[in-house]
Design an enzyme around this catalytic site. Structure first.
Site, mmCIF file in Angstrom:
data_model
loop_
_atom_site.group_PDB
_atom_site.id
_atom_site.type_symbol
_atom_site.label_atom_id
_atom_site.label_comp_id
_atom_site.label_asym_id
_atom_site.label_seq_id
_atom_site.Cartn_x
_atom_site.Cartn_y
_atom_site.Cartn_z
ATOM 1 N N LYS A 194 0.967 -1.226 -0.228
ATOM 2 C CA LYS A 194 0.109 0.030 -0.075
ATOM 3 C C LYS A 194 0.812 1.178 -0.150
ATOM 4 C CE LYS A 194 -4.600 -1.656 1.731
ATOM 5 N NZ LYS A 194 -4.224 -2.737 1.871
ATOM 6 N N GLU A 232 -10.109 7.320 3.601
ATOM 7 C CA GLU A 232 -10.866 6.536 4.334
ATOM 8 C C GLU A 232 -10.296 5.051 4.619
ATOM 9 O OE1 GLU A 232 -11.125 4.181 1.546
ATOM 10 O OE2 GLU A 232 -11.796 6.143 1.115
ATOM 11 N N SER A 276 1.664 -9.782 -0.825
ATOM 12 C CA SER A 276 1.334 -8.527 -0.896
ATOM 13 C C SER A 276 1.730 -7.787 0.538
ATOM 14 C CB SER A 276 -0.167 -8.305 -1.167
ATOM 15 O OG SER A 276 -0.995 -9.027 -0.360
HETATM 16 C C1 LIG Z 1 -5.100 -4.262 1.358
HETATM 17 C C2 LIG Z 1 -4.353 -5.432 1.227
HETATM 18 C C3 LIG Z 1 -4.826 -6.084 0.255
HETATM 19 C C4 LIG Z 1 -6.099 -5.864 -0.851
HETATM 20 O O1 LIG Z 1 -6.134 -4.955 -1.428
HETATM 21 P P1 LIG Z 1 -5.793 -4.775 -3.209
HETATM 22 O O2 LIG Z 1 -6.236 -3.512 -3.416
HETATM 23 O O3 LIG Z 1 -6.569 -5.964 -3.671
HETATM 24 O O4 LIG Z 1 -4.463 -5.245 -3.277
HETATM 25 C C5 LIG Z 1 -4.135 -7.359 -0.095
HETATM 26 N N1 LIG Z 1 -3.098 -7.779 0.715
HETATM 27 C C6 LIG Z 1 -2.600 -6.660 1.726
HETATM 28 C C7 LIG Z 1 -1.474 -7.142 2.643
HETATM 29 C C8 LIG Z 1 -3.339 -5.568 1.975
HETATM 30 O O5 LIG Z 1 -2.979 -4.763 3.017
#
Ligand SMILES: *Cc1c(COP(=O)(O)O)cnc(C)c1O
Length: 396
Positions: free
Chosen positions: A90, A112, A379
């Site tokens: 993010k 938000e 992610s």
């Molecule tokens: C917020 C988040 C997601 C999901 O959001 P996407 O916009 O689909 O990437 C996935 N993995 C993590 C670790 C997150 O914090």
């Protein structure tokens, strides 16, 4: 295939666009106009590249997970977004948008947040760039995510508790929109995924594309070839589109997006928007959504808070419709399995969101042949989820 998307109306085929009240048009038009200019400027690119490297720790490694690969039966590389500063992808987007806001002459940031991850990433970037920052968060979410509320406050942001409606994310979004409409002359609204009205899906995708661009370069260095598969979890869709998009014009590279199957996609407790949803409108754009027969958005659920969203970015709907990507799902149980297996085999505790991609691979390993190469977007890191998993499994 090489046609540039979105088109000038912000459409990916029939998806995307702007479905917003008239009062929201001036800030959206200003954002698009200034983004087109600023994002091309040498200074902007240089400053963002500097922040991504020196502050956020990029490039993140592309790690050949040999132990996990043995379980799957082909070579699996993990794109280590869990090692980016603040523990997830993010930050790529929030650094980009807050820097953009600064160059646009804004002094105030709003956002938000549901689970608080995007709020913390925004508050981080705002602290760094000395911007006043206000984070809207539903009262229920504030109670569930006390630690993230405190983190945002530590970072100098003000958390505004939203007590209207269901006191969760969608009410927080309404309040943030209202704020933006009244204050856009000095305020930028940082959206956290590839959702919302045009130009957000394009802007967030471009900031997250650093994931795919690095992966392509890194894999080429190690393997002298393209991957066979890209696999990533899909909530709003930003880490997945960030990985996929730079490979869009490489048709031999297959894309697999893994949604949250929750307690099962034949229950009402899941967030598998592309698997089970239908075309509709949500938060200013046309895409797949989870809705009832009246077009009312239905409640969603996932063990992973970051995947718990009833919509999905319009570019994903376009990829689904055109067959460019395949969308599948992993249930809570599949994800928990992935959470444990990656921890045990590689010493990497994945975020529950990322664990959906891992769990899906474990369950579907028969699809992959020896000699194939998969890149999985890891992610985020799982530290934030350890207490939750311990609780689910009655450890304490
Ligand atoms: C917020 C988040 C997601 C999901 O959001 P996407 O916009 O689909 O990437 C996935 N993995 C993590 C670790 C997150 O914090």
């Amino acid at each position: 295939m090489s046609k540039k998307l979105p088109d000038k109306y912000g459409k990916f085929g029939e998806f995307g666009g702007i479905f917003a009240p008239e009062t929201l048009m001036p800030p959206l038009e200003e954002l698009e106009r200034k983004y087109r200019i600023i994002s091309k400027q040498k200074n902007f690119k240089k400053e963002l590249a500097y922040l991504l490297t020196e502050y956020a720790g990029r490039p993140t490694p592309l790690y050949l997970a040999e132990n996990f690969s043995r379980l799957i039966g082909c070579r699996v590389y993990l794109k280590r977004e869990d090692l980016a500063f603040t523990g997830a992808h993010k930050i790529n987007n929030t650094l980009g948008q807050v820097l953009l806001a600064k160059k646009m002459g804004k002094s105030r940031i709003i956002a938000e947040t549901g689970a608080g991850q995007h709020g913390v990433a925004t508050a981080t970037a705002a602290a760094l760039m000395k911007m006043k920052c206000y984070i809207y968060m539903g009262e229920t979410d504030c109670e569930r995510q006390k630690l993230n509320v405190y983190r945002m406050r530590l970072l100098g942001s003000e958390v505004i508790t939203v007590r209207s409606g269901s006191k969760t994310l969608k009410d927080a979004i309404n309040e943030a929109m209202r704020d933006w409409i009244s204050n856009f002359s000095n305020t930028h609204y940082v959206i956290g995924s590839v959702v919302g009205p045009h130009p957000y899906p394009e802007i967030v995708r471009n900031f997250q594309s650093v994931i795919g661009k690095e992966s392509k370069r890194q894999l080429f260095k190690k393997e002298k070839r393209l991957p066979d598969y890209l696999v990533a979890c899909v909530g709003g869709g930003s880490n997945s589109i960030g990985l996929f998009h730079p490979f869009y014009n490489n048709p031999a590279v297959k894309f697999i997006g893994v949604e949250a199957g929750g307690l099962g996609i034949n229950t009402t407790k899941h967030s598998a928007t592309l698997t089970k949803g239908s075309k509709g409108m949500l938060h200013g754009n046309f895409s797949y959504v989870l809705q009832d027969k009246y077009g009312q958005i239905t409640p969603t659920y996932s063990v992973a808070a970051g995947l718990d969203y009833p919509g999905v970015g319009p570019e994903h709907s376009f990829y689904k419709e055109t067959g460019r990507a395949e969308y599948v799902y992993a249930t809570d149980d599949d994800a928990l399995k992935g959470f444990h297996v990656l921890s045990e085999t590689e010493g990497i505790i994945p975020a529950l969101e990322s664990a959906h991609a891992i769990g899906w691979l474990l369950k579907n390993k028969k699809r992959f042949k020896k000699g194939e190469v998969i890149i999985v977007c890891l992610s985020g890191r799982g530290d934030k989820d350890v207490t939750e998993v311990a609780h689910i499994e009655n450890v304490f």
